[in-house]
Design a protein around this motif. Structure first.
Motif, PDB file in Angstrom:
ATOM      1  N   UNK A 108      65.416 122.390  90.126  1.00 59.06           N
ATOM      2  CA  UNK A 108      63.885 122.365  89.688  1.00 59.06           C
ATOM      3  C   UNK A 108      63.011 122.329  91.032  1.00 59.06           C
ATOM      4  N   UNK A 109      63.634 121.537  92.073  1.00 57.78           N
ATOM      5  CA  UNK A 109      62.810 121.413  93.270  1.00 57.78           C
ATOM      6  C   UNK A 109      61.766 120.573  92.952  1.00 57.78           C
ATOM      7  N   UNK A 110      61.751 119.897  91.601  1.00 55.10           N
ATOM      8  CA  UNK A 110      60.627 118.812  91.317  1.00 55.10           C
ATOM      9  C   UNK A 110      61.287 117.241  91.052  1.00 55.10           C
ATOM     10  N   UNK A 111      61.485 116.727  92.534  1.00 47.85           N
ATOM     11  CA  UNK A 111      62.045 115.307  92.480  1.00 47.85           C
ATOM     12  C   UNK A 111      61.269 114.391  91.215  1.00 47.85           C
ATOM     13  N   UNK A 112      59.961 114.461  91.086  1.00 49.23           N
ATOM     14  CA  UNK A 112      59.022 113.835  90.066  1.00 49.23           C
ATOM     15  C   UNK A 112      59.843 114.076  88.767  1.00 49.23           C
ATOM     16  N   UNK A 113      59.994 115.053  88.075  1.00 51.15           N
ATOM     17  CA  UNK A 113      60.486 115.068  86.995  1.00 51.15           C
ATOM     18  C   UNK A 113      61.718 114.711  86.815  1.00 51.15           C
ATOM     19  N   UNK A 114      62.770 114.709  87.641  1.00 55.42           N
ATOM     20  CA  UNK A 114      63.962 114.282  87.746  1.00 55.42           C
ATOM     21  C   UNK A 114      63.847 112.487  87.836  1.00 55.42           C
ATOM     22  N   UNK A 115      63.173 112.013  88.446  1.00 54.73           N
ATOM     23  CA  UNK A 115      62.744 110.724  88.555  1.00 54.73           C
ATOM     24  C   UNK A 115      62.260 110.218  86.860  1.00 54.73           C
ATOM     25  N   UNK A 116      61.305 111.154  86.403  1.00 58.48           N
ATOM     26  CA  UNK A 116      61.088 110.795  85.198  1.00 58.48           C
ATOM     27  C   UNK A 116      61.962 110.649  84.123  1.00 58.48           C
ATOM     28  N   UNK A 117      62.881 111.685  84.042  1.00 55.49           N
ATOM     29  CA  UNK A 117      63.940 111.830  83.148  1.00 55.49           C
ATOM     30  C   UNK A 117      64.963 110.793  83.478  1.00 55.49           C
TER      31      UNK A 117
END
Length: 344
Positions: free
Chosen positions: A303-312
């Motif tokens: 994803x390159x999106x650490x925020x979404x991974x942290x959200x999940x």
């Protein structure tokens, strides 16, 4: 502390017990000495905070790591944290402690510090082959859920039918349980609550594990996980509890799965694959917690999106999680579905 640990220690000296176990597993004296030095130092730090190894929590571990950074290089801090992580992981497996408070701390350190360069890394094709060898619908659904969502084993066991919303006529005809209101307008998704606590009643049933996420989270269910869950629901035994657990035992008919049951399944399957060795540490063995690491690593890279991974993962603060919650469909679901790895 269980009877086995008590027999192997003097009083309740869990460090001495752990070091003795390392001797039995063939660790060198040099390795044992290094572990003892670090673990005794950590124990002294906890004593100053008027707590113990058994009572330490994530904040204690974070504070200890922070104090190390003042006097040690990053690689040394990483090594010390890995020692404590392995200690807790092993002692949790043998029943001395209920949880590993260092697990999340070392995972979050991965972004800036390589905490464990020897940690086993498994590719997506290898994990796909692993799952293909699992035949039982319950085992496939549980392992698939852990791999596709990154939830903790306790959170997986705490799921109830109301936490799952599959947009499917077959499921609706077989199960009348209504999904949570939080899933309205979000078909094919899973709700992972933050509230369940070990030993306390939740949704009409006492729980054997605690959920540890900071905030409740809605996680997308992709077509592969939906397929695995449908196959499980087609044979899921009835249960007498009003909580209606999502995952129940087919050996102890209808009983909610416990973390130990799931760990036994994963240990057996991983051993068959050569991914688990009795006496091996967290860097070597594949356990349910490893699936969370797998999810984090591979989805973050895609994803390159650490925020979404942290959200999940349920790890982010209120302001960030609210941003993703309010823009769930366009931001979370679209990114997840475009990035999640294929396992079937």
């Amino acid at each position: 502390m269980n009877a086995e640990v008590e027999r192997g220690t003097s009083g309740e000296d869990t460090i001495a017990y752990f070091l003795q176990e390392m001797t039995f597993h063939g660790r060198t004296e040099r390795t044992r000495s290094a572990y003892e030095r670090v673990l005794r130092g950590f124990e002294s730090f906890l004593q100053e905070r008027e707590t113990t190894l058994a009572e330490a929590d994530r904040r204690d571990c974070m504070t200890w790591v922070h104090t190390l950074r003042a006097d040690h290089a990053g690689s040394t801090v990483a090594s010390y944290a890995a020692y404590v992580h392995r200690f807790y992981a092993y002692m949790s497996q043998v029943g001395a402690f209920e949880a590993n408070p260092m697990a999340l701390v070392t995972e979050e350190m991965d972004e800036s510090i390589q905490t464990d360069p020897t940690r086993r890394e498994i590719s997506v094709p290898e994990m796909r082959s692993f799952l293909s060898d699992v035949g039982h619908p319950l085992e496939r659904a549980v392992i698939g859920t852990l791999l596709k969502t990154g939830i903790r084993v306790g959170e997986c066991c705490n799921l109830d039918l109301r936490d799952l919303y599959l947009d499917d006529s077959d499921v609706r005809s077989a199960y009348s349980t209504a999904h949570r209101g939080a899933l309205d307008g979000r078909p094919d998704s899973l709700y992972v609550p933050s509230e369940p606590t070990r030993g306390e009643e939740y949704n009409g049933q006492e729980r054997s594990a605690s959920n540890k996420r900071k905030r409740s989270t809605v996680i997308p269910v992709d077509t592969e996980l939906k397929r695995l869950l449908k196959a499980w629901l087609a044979i899921r035994p009835d249960t007498t509890t009003t909580a209606s657990p999502l995952f129940v035992s087919t050996d102890e008919w209808g009983r909610r799965l416990t973390p130990s049951m799931v760990r036994n399944v994963v240990t057996k399957r991983a051993s068959e694959r050569g991914w688990y060795r009795t006496g091996g540490d967290a860097a070597e063995n594949v356990t349910p917690h490893y699936f969370r690491h797998f999810f984090t690593t591979h989805l973050r890279d895609r994803t390159g999106d650490r925020g979404i991974v942290k959200y999940l993962r349920g790890d982010v603060a209120t302001d960030i999680i609210d941003t993703y919650t309010h823009n769930w469909g366009d931001r979370v679901r679209s990114t997840y579905e475009a990035s999640i790895y294929r396992l079937l």
